[in-house]
Design a protein around this motif. Structure first.
Motif, PDB file in Angstrom:
ATOM      1  N   SER A  66      17.868 -12.687  34.369  1.00 13.19           N
ATOM      2  CA  SER A  66      18.176 -11.420  33.700  1.00 13.19           C
ATOM      3  C   SER A  66      18.075 -10.239  34.671  1.00 13.19           C
ATOM      4  N   GLY A  67      18.517 -10.475  35.875  1.00 15.94           N
ATOM      5  CA  GLY A  67      18.579  -9.393  36.841  1.00 15.94           C
ATOM      6  C   GLY A  67      17.255  -9.075  37.509  1.00 15.94           C
ATOM      7  N   ILE A  68      16.183  -9.780  37.099  1.00 19.72           N
ATOM      8  CA  ILE A  68      14.875  -9.516  37.709  1.00 19.72           C
ATOM      9  C   ILE A  68      14.608 -10.564  38.784  1.00 19.72           C
ATOM     10  N   GLN A  69      14.285 -10.121  39.974  1.00 20.43           N
ATOM     11  CA  GLN A  69      13.961 -11.062  41.037  1.00 20.43           C
ATOM     12  C   GLN A  69      12.688 -11.812  40.672  1.00 20.43           C
ATOM     13  N   MET A  70      12.753 -13.149  40.795  1.00 23.90           N
ATOM     14  CA  MET A  70      11.579 -13.943  40.455  1.00 23.90           C
ATOM     15  C   MET A  70      11.193 -14.779  41.647  1.00 23.90           C
ATOM     16  N   GLU A  71       9.915 -14.992  41.803  1.00 23.37           N
ATOM     17  CA  GLU A  71       9.488 -15.830  42.916  1.00 23.37           C
ATOM     18  C   GLU A  71       8.900 -17.130  42.413  1.00 23.37           C
ATOM     19  N   PHE A  72       9.239 -17.504  41.191  1.00 22.33           N
ATOM     20  CA  PHE A  72       8.815 -18.806  40.693  1.00 22.33           C
ATOM     21  C   PHE A  72       9.938 -19.400  39.852  1.00 22.33           C
ATOM     22  N   ILE A  73       9.745 -20.627  39.551  1.00 22.52           N
ATOM     23  CA  ILE A  73      10.700 -21.368  38.743  1.00 22.52           C
ATOM     24  C   ILE A  73       9.920 -22.040  37.637  1.00 22.52           C
ATOM     25  N   GLU A  74      10.546 -22.230  36.471  1.00 19.21           N
ATOM     26  CA  GLU A  74       9.777 -22.776  35.357  1.00 19.21           C
ATOM     27  C   GLU A  74      10.662 -23.478  34.348  1.00 19.21           C
ATOM     28  N   ASN A  75      10.020 -24.300  33.515  1.00 17.47           N
ATOM     29  CA  ASN A  75      10.743 -24.903  32.399  1.00 17.47           C
ATOM     30  C   ASN A  75      10.535 -24.035  31.153  1.00 17.47           C
ATOM     31  N   ARG A  76      11.151 -24.466  30.058  1.00 20.77           N
ATOM     32  CA  ARG A  76      10.985 -23.781  28.784  1.00 20.77           C
ATOM     33  C   ARG A  76      10.384 -24.798  27.817  1.00 20.77           C
ATOM     34  N   THR A  77       9.169 -24.580  27.370  1.00 22.90           N
ATOM     35  CA  THR A  77       8.530 -25.545  26.467  1.00 22.90           C
ATOM     36  C   THR A  77       9.106 -25.415  25.056  1.00 22.90           C
ATOM     37  N   PHE A  78       8.812 -26.430  24.244  1.00 24.01           N
ATOM     38  CA  PHE A  78       9.283 -26.427  22.861  1.00 24.01           C
ATOM     39  C   PHE A  78       8.928 -25.115  22.164  1.00 24.01           C
ATOM     40  N   ASP A  79       7.677 -24.688  22.318  1.00 25.08           N
ATOM     41  CA  ASP A  79       7.226 -23.469  21.632  1.00 25.08           C
ATOM     42  C   ASP A  79       7.956 -22.215  22.127  1.00 25.08           C
ATOM     43  N   GLU A  80       8.382 -22.252  23.367  1.00 27.33           N
ATOM     44  CA  GLU A  80       9.055 -21.080  23.954  1.00 27.33           C
ATOM     45  C   GLU A  80      10.544 -21.011  23.631  1.00 27.33           C
ATOM     46  N   ILE A  81      11.078 -22.113  23.112  1.00 27.76           N
ATOM     47  CA  ILE A  81      12.519 -22.152  22.859  1.00 27.76           C
ATOM     48  C   ILE A  81      12.839 -21.510  21.519  1.00 27.76           C
ATOM     49  N   ASN A  82      13.772 -20.582  21.537  1.00 31.87           N
ATOM     50  CA  ASN A  82      14.261 -19.984  20.301  1.00 31.87           C
ATOM     51  C   ASN A  82      15.704 -20.402  20.080  1.00 31.87           C
ATOM     52  N   VAL A  83      16.023 -20.668  18.822  1.00 33.69           N
ATOM     53  CA  VAL A  83      17.416 -20.990  18.507  1.00 33.69           C
ATOM     54  C   VAL A  83      18.288 -19.831  18.977  1.00 33.69           C
ATOM     55  N   GLY A  84      19.340 -20.146  19.712  1.00 34.40           N
ATOM     56  CA  GLY A  84      20.219 -19.111  20.257  1.00 34.40           C
ATOM     57  C   GLY A  84      20.025 -18.898  21.750  1.00 34.40           C
ATOM     58  N   ASP A  85      18.887 -19.324  22.299  1.00 32.64           N
ATOM     59  CA  ASP A  85      18.684 -19.229  23.751  1.00 32.64           C
ATOM     60  C   ASP A  85      19.776 -20.012  24.476  1.00 32.64           C
ATOM     61  N   THR A  86      20.238 -19.464  25.567  1.00 34.37           N
ATOM     62  CA  THR A  86      21.359 -20.071  26.289  1.00 34.37           C
ATOM     63  C   THR A  86      21.078 -20.141  27.786  1.00 34.37           C
ATOM     64  N   ALA A  87      21.491 -21.220  28.414  1.00 29.65           N
ATOM     65  CA  ALA A  87      21.455 -21.308  29.873  1.00 29.65           C
ATOM     66  C   ALA A  87      22.863 -21.609  30.366  1.00 29.65           C
ATOM     67  N   LEU A  88      23.222 -21.020  31.488  1.00 30.34           N
ATOM     68  CA  LEU A  88      24.550 -21.228  32.053  1.00 30.34           C
ATOM     69  C   LEU A  88      24.457 -21.797  33.465  1.00 30.34           C
ATOM     70  N   LEU A  89      25.429 -22.602  33.811  1.00 32.51           N
ATOM     71  CA  LEU A  89      25.557 -23.099  35.182  1.00 32.51           C
ATOM     72  C   LEU A  89      27.032 -23.033  35.545  1.00 32.51           C
ATOM     73  N   GLU A  90      27.329 -22.493  36.709  1.00 34.01           N
ATOM     74  CA  GLU A  90      28.731 -22.377  37.136  1.00 34.01           C
ATOM     75  C   GLU A  90      28.966 -23.272  38.344  1.00 34.01           C
ATOM     76  N   ARG A  91      30.040 -24.027  38.305  1.00 31.60           N
ATOM     77  CA  ARG A  91      30.381 -24.911  39.433  1.00 31.60           C
ATOM     78  C   ARG A  91      31.888 -24.957  39.596  1.00 31.60           C
ATOM     79  N   THR A  92      32.331 -24.989  40.832  1.00 31.26           N
ATOM     80  CA  THR A  92      33.754 -25.161  41.114  1.00 31.26           C
ATOM     81  C   THR A  92      33.985 -26.577  41.620  1.00 31.26           C
ATOM     82  N   LEU A  93      34.915 -27.283  40.973  1.00 27.48           N
ATOM     83  CA  LEU A  93      35.168 -28.685  41.336  1.00 27.48           C
ATOM     84  C   LEU A  93      35.898 -28.768  42.670  1.00 27.48           C
ATOM     85  N   THR A  94      35.335 -29.537  43.594  1.00 28.02           N
ATOM     86  CA  THR A  94      35.981 -29.745  44.897  1.00 28.02           C
ATOM     87  C   THR A  94      36.383 -31.214  45.042  1.00 28.02           C
TER      88      THR A  94
END
Lengths: 210, 210
Positions: free
Chosen positions: A61-89
């Motif tokens: 969300s535009g904020i520089q982060m210096e860690f990486i994390e998962n999203r636990t069941f309790d942290e997941i809200n219906v409607g949350d979205t993750a995106l990944l972009e890839r170009t096929l080579t």
């Protein structure tokens, strides 16, 4: 007519030790035993040994982060979205063919592909499926996720140079503690190439690393 | 909370030109532009340049064959089955991780995996999915097949050294000309690791090559 093709899979084919060695070198070179978490294109993974990846700054969300994390069941809200972009080579197609053994000429033989329905080489449908699993396993919900099921509809071909956005959206949190997610792949023209849904057991324990 | 992770996929990570070059070499080395048809494990594909593959004898129902072919819609009977056997290696897992970007530590980090539910590294679920697509695209129905959809249930983990038999069985020929197939992966202990079904448009034109 049953099981006519059984033995095809076991046909003996002469060995080419040079190519076999080169495959072993490839595999050895990737040193993936200590990966970073987070969704990054595979060409970036190739470029990121442990040391560099650990220091890589992630942006959420535009904020520089210096860690990486998962999203636990309790942290997941219906409607949350993750995106990944890839170009096929072409390299992606070759790697998929080598990894899976799927050397269907529609994917790896330009001459054959020209005469086919799509008039050019297309990516393996399961390449898009693999990208969906990448989002689920590395970002959302991420490490600790147990993959229970996946439905896929292959709606349009993906061609070399197409940029695919994989969109994974939490749709339902079940009473049993599972999460159902919409999984969709859209090309650069906004066309849905793959639709479907996934069911997972989301992680209960937080994974968060510098 | 929507689209929180959008930008992760685009995080900038330093380039390692040496690893990038090695990936390009891998891809270039496989020379898959003129593949043979037929279901062969990917380690065999690596060993089979066009010339050798063309001469490779295929065995179907115990009969030595000197050609390879697809199965057209008209030739498919409900109950027909094709099998593919593959043993999961660490190299398979690495190749899948590189190809997909799925570096979930359950697959690539033995230390993390030890503390996880399965107590050891497991293969990517979609590896089995890819093998199913290999059978569909190369043998049954084979070249000319259009992949419409796939449902997958991941029932048990696949571990390094497990030998998986992928079984694809024609279940229904629809009025629209599609074929529905049962797709199942069974391990060396006879346990179903993946179940599900596929829907395809079967080829109408025969492909048969020496």
């Amino acid at each position: 007519m049953k099981a006519l093709q059984v033995d095809r899979a076991r046909s003996a084919i002469p060995v080419r030790p040079d190519l076999q060695r080169s495959a072993m070198r490839i595999a050895a070179g990737f040193a993936l035993t200590k990966p970073a978490f987070g969704t990054v294109p595979s060409d970036q993974i190739l470029e990121c040994p442990r040391r560099i990846r650990r220091n890589a700054q992630q942006t959420i969300s535009g904020i520089q982060m210096e860690f990486i994390e998962n999203r636990t069941f309790d942290e997941i809200n219906v409607g949350d979205t993750a995106l990944l972009e890839r170009t096929l080579t072409e390299q992606d197609i070759r790697l998929f063919a080598v990894m899976s053994g799927d050397i269907n000429p529609a994917h790896v033989d330009p001459e054959y592909a020209m005469s086919s329905r799509f008039r050019e080489v297309i990516g393996h449908g399961m390449w898009s499926g693999a990208l969906i699993s990448t989002v689920l396993g590395t970002v959302f919900p991420g490490p600790g996720t147990i993959y229970l099921g996946q439905n896929l509809r292959f709606r349009r071909p993906v061609k070399v140079g197409d940029t695919i956005t994989v969109k994974v959206t939490a749709k339902e949190k079940t009473e049993k503690g599972n999460v159902v997610l919409d999984t969709e792949c859209v090309n650069q023209d906004g066309e849905v190439v793959v639709s479907g849904s996934a069911e997972v057991i989301a992680p209960t324990e937080k994974v968060r690393r510098p």
